[in-house]
Write a protein that holds these residues in place. Structure first.
Motif, PDB file in Angstrom:
ATOM      1  N   HIS A  68     -10.680  68.396  14.439  1.00 35.06           N
ATOM      2  CA  HIS A  68      -9.418  69.037  14.808  1.00 35.06           C
ATOM      3  C   HIS A  68      -8.551  69.208  13.569  1.00 35.06           C
ATOM      4  O   HIS A  68      -8.616  68.387  12.656  1.00 35.06           O
ATOM      5  N   HIS A  69      -7.718  70.245  13.570  1.00 35.85           N
ATOM      6  CA  HIS A  69      -6.890  70.531  12.398  1.00 35.85           C
ATOM      7  C   HIS A  69      -5.625  69.666  12.305  1.00 35.85           C
ATOM      8  O   HIS A  69      -4.985  69.615  11.266  1.00 35.85           O
ATOM      9  N   ARG A  70      -5.264  68.972  13.385  1.00 35.71           N
ATOM     10  CA  ARG A  70      -4.091  68.089  13.386  1.00 35.71           C
ATOM     11  C   ARG A  70      -4.534  66.686  13.784  1.00 35.71           C
ATOM     12  O   ARG A  70      -5.542  66.509  14.449  1.00 35.71           O
ATOM     13  N   GLN A  71      -3.746  65.696  13.373  1.00 35.92           N
ATOM     14  CA  GLN A  71      -3.980  64.321  13.793  1.00 35.92           C
ATOM     15  C   GLN A  71      -2.635  63.626  13.951  1.00 35.92           C
ATOM     16  O   GLN A  71      -1.654  64.023  13.323  1.00 35.92           O
ATOM     17  N   PRO A  72      -2.578  62.600  14.805  1.00 36.50           N
ATOM     18  CA  PRO A  72      -1.311  61.880  14.960  1.00 36.50           C
ATOM     19  C   PRO A  72      -0.980  61.104  13.683  1.00 36.50           C
ATOM     20  O   PRO A  72      -1.879  60.685  12.954  1.00 36.50           O
ATOM     21  N   VAL A  73       0.298  60.926  13.434  1.00 38.27           N
ATOM     22  CA  VAL A  73       0.752  60.115  12.305  1.00 38.27           C
ATOM     23  C   VAL A  73       0.597  58.657  12.706  1.00 38.27           C
ATOM     24  O   VAL A  73       1.172  58.212  13.709  1.00 38.27           O
ATOM     25  N   ILE A  74      -0.209  57.923  11.945  1.00 42.85           N
ATOM     26  CA  ILE A  74      -0.505  56.516  12.251  1.00 42.85           C
ATOM     27  C   ILE A  74       0.144  55.621  11.212  1.00 42.85           C
ATOM     28  O   ILE A  74       0.009  55.846  10.007  1.00 42.85           O
ATOM     29  N   LEU A  75       0.836  54.609  11.713  1.00 43.65           N
ATOM     30  CA  LEU A  75       1.493  53.627  10.853  1.00 43.65           C
ATOM     31  C   LEU A  75       0.691  52.335  10.835  1.00 43.65           C
ATOM     32  O   LEU A  75       0.036  52.004  11.821  1.00 43.65           O
ATOM     33  N   SER A  76       0.783  51.598   9.738  1.00 42.50           N
ATOM     34  CA  SER A  76       0.258  50.237   9.711  1.00 42.50           C
ATOM     35  C   SER A  76       1.318  49.336  10.333  1.00 42.50           C
ATOM     36  O   SER A  76       2.506  49.678  10.348  1.00 42.50           O
ATOM     37  N   GLN A  77       0.914  48.179  10.816  1.00 45.90           N
ATOM     38  CA  GLN A  77       1.868  47.280  11.473  1.00 45.90           C
ATOM     39  C   GLN A  77       3.038  46.942  10.549  1.00 45.90           C
ATOM     40  O   GLN A  77       4.178  46.881  10.991  1.00 45.90           O
ATOM     41  N   ASN A  78       2.764  46.762   9.259  1.00 42.65           N
ATOM     42  CA  ASN A  78       3.851  46.403   8.342  1.00 42.65           C
ATOM     43  C   ASN A  78       4.765  47.581   8.005  1.00 42.65           C
ATOM     44  O   ASN A  78       5.766  47.414   7.333  1.00 42.65           O
ATOM     45  N   GLU A  79       4.447  48.790   8.479  1.00 39.93           N
ATOM     46  CA  GLU A  79       5.293  49.962   8.266  1.00 39.93           C
ATOM     47  C   GLU A  79       6.188  50.277   9.462  1.00 39.93           C
ATOM     48  O   GLU A  79       7.115  51.087   9.350  1.00 39.93           O
ATOM     49  N   VAL A  80       5.930  49.640  10.587  1.00 36.16           N
ATOM     50  CA  VAL A  80       6.654  49.967  11.825  1.00 36.16           C
ATOM     51  C   VAL A  80       8.158  49.753  11.678  1.00 36.16           C
ATOM     52  O   VAL A  80       8.952  50.642  12.006  1.00 36.16           O
ATOM     53  N   ASN A  81       8.581  48.604  11.174  1.00 32.42           N
ATOM     54  CA  ASN A  81      10.021  48.333  11.058  1.00 32.42           C
ATOM     55  C   ASN A  81      10.711  49.314  10.122  1.00 32.42           C
ATOM     56  O   ASN A  81      11.835  49.736  10.386  1.00 32.42           O
ATOM     57  N   SER A  82      10.048  49.689   9.033  1.00 38.04           N
ATOM     58  CA  SER A  82      10.632  50.672   8.112  1.00 38.04           C
ATOM     59  C   SER A  82      10.794  52.009   8.802  1.00 38.04           C
ATOM     60  O   SER A  82      11.810  52.688   8.646  1.00 38.04           O
ATOM     61  N   TYR A  83       9.782  52.428   9.566  1.00 39.67           N
ATOM     62  CA  TYR A  83       9.876  53.701  10.284  1.00 39.67           C
ATOM     63  C   TYR A  83      11.013  53.677  11.300  1.00 39.67           C
ATOM     64  O   TYR A  83      11.761  54.654  11.441  1.00 39.67           O
ATOM     65  N   LEU A  84      11.161  52.572  12.010  1.00 37.46           N
ATOM     66  CA  LEU A  84      12.196  52.470  13.050  1.00 37.46           C
ATOM     67  C   LEU A  84      13.607  52.291  12.487  1.00 37.46           C
ATOM     68  O   LEU A  84      14.588  52.470  13.205  1.00 37.46           O
ATOM     69  N   ASN A  85      13.727  51.938  11.209  1.00 37.49           N
ATOM     70  CA  ASN A  85      15.025  51.729  10.574  1.00 37.49           C
ATOM     71  C   ASN A  85      15.696  53.085  10.340  1.00 37.49           C
ATOM     72  O   ASN A  85      15.337  53.812   9.418  1.00 37.49           O
ATOM     73  N   ILE A  86      16.684  53.421  11.170  1.00 32.69           N
ATOM     74  CA  ILE A  86      17.298  54.750  11.075  1.00 32.69           C
ATOM     75  C   ILE A  86      18.146  54.911   9.815  1.00 32.69           C
ATOM     76  O   ILE A  86      18.614  56.002   9.522  1.00 32.69           O
TER      77      ILE A  86
END
Length: 128
Positions: A71-89
């Motif tokens: 497929h030409h697209r894939q979901p953006v996958i985070l590592s567990q240690n990246e979750v808090n950084s992603y959620l930090n607005i």
């Protein structure tokens, strides 16, 4: 009903969806062959997502490497240690997503039964 922009949602309405794997279908002419994707290291998958009210949407990106075969697209996958950084607005979401390390995925063909809404069994993630 006003359409809320992706830019506003990625700034203020980030969430994460958790899974062991996901399905994608390879299209060849009129036939769709399902494949199951999971992390090569067997760790939990954390999908970057955005939400609006009680709805959410996975963020996708252009497929990497061998996944492009399916497929030409894939979901953006985070590592567990990246979750808090992603959620930090306080951090800019799009810049963070562009600079993360993408985990290795493995995939294999699975039963076409995944296309049936009544199918719900562990065999659906077994290779065919």
């Amino acid at each position: 009903d006003e359409k809320i922009s992706f830019k506003k949602l990625i700034k203020n309405n980030r969430c994460v969806a958790v899974a062991d794997g996901f399905y994608e279908r390879k299209r060849k002419e009129k036939e769709k062959t399902p494949y199951y994707f999971t992390r090569a290291d067997n760790k939990t998958i954390f999908f970057a997502a955005i939400f609006n009210g009680d709805q959410f949407c996975l963020i996708t990106e252009e497929s990497k490497d061998k996944i492009k075969e399916i497929h030409h697209r894939q979901p953006v996958i985070l590592s567990q240690n990246e979750v808090n950084s992603y959620l930090n607005i306080e951090l800019q979401g799009s810049a963070f997503l562009n600079n993360r390390k993408v985990p290795d995925l493995i995939f294999y063909e699975v039963s076409k039964d995944v296309n049936k809404p009544t199918s719900n069994s562990a065999y659906l993630i077994q290779p065919v």
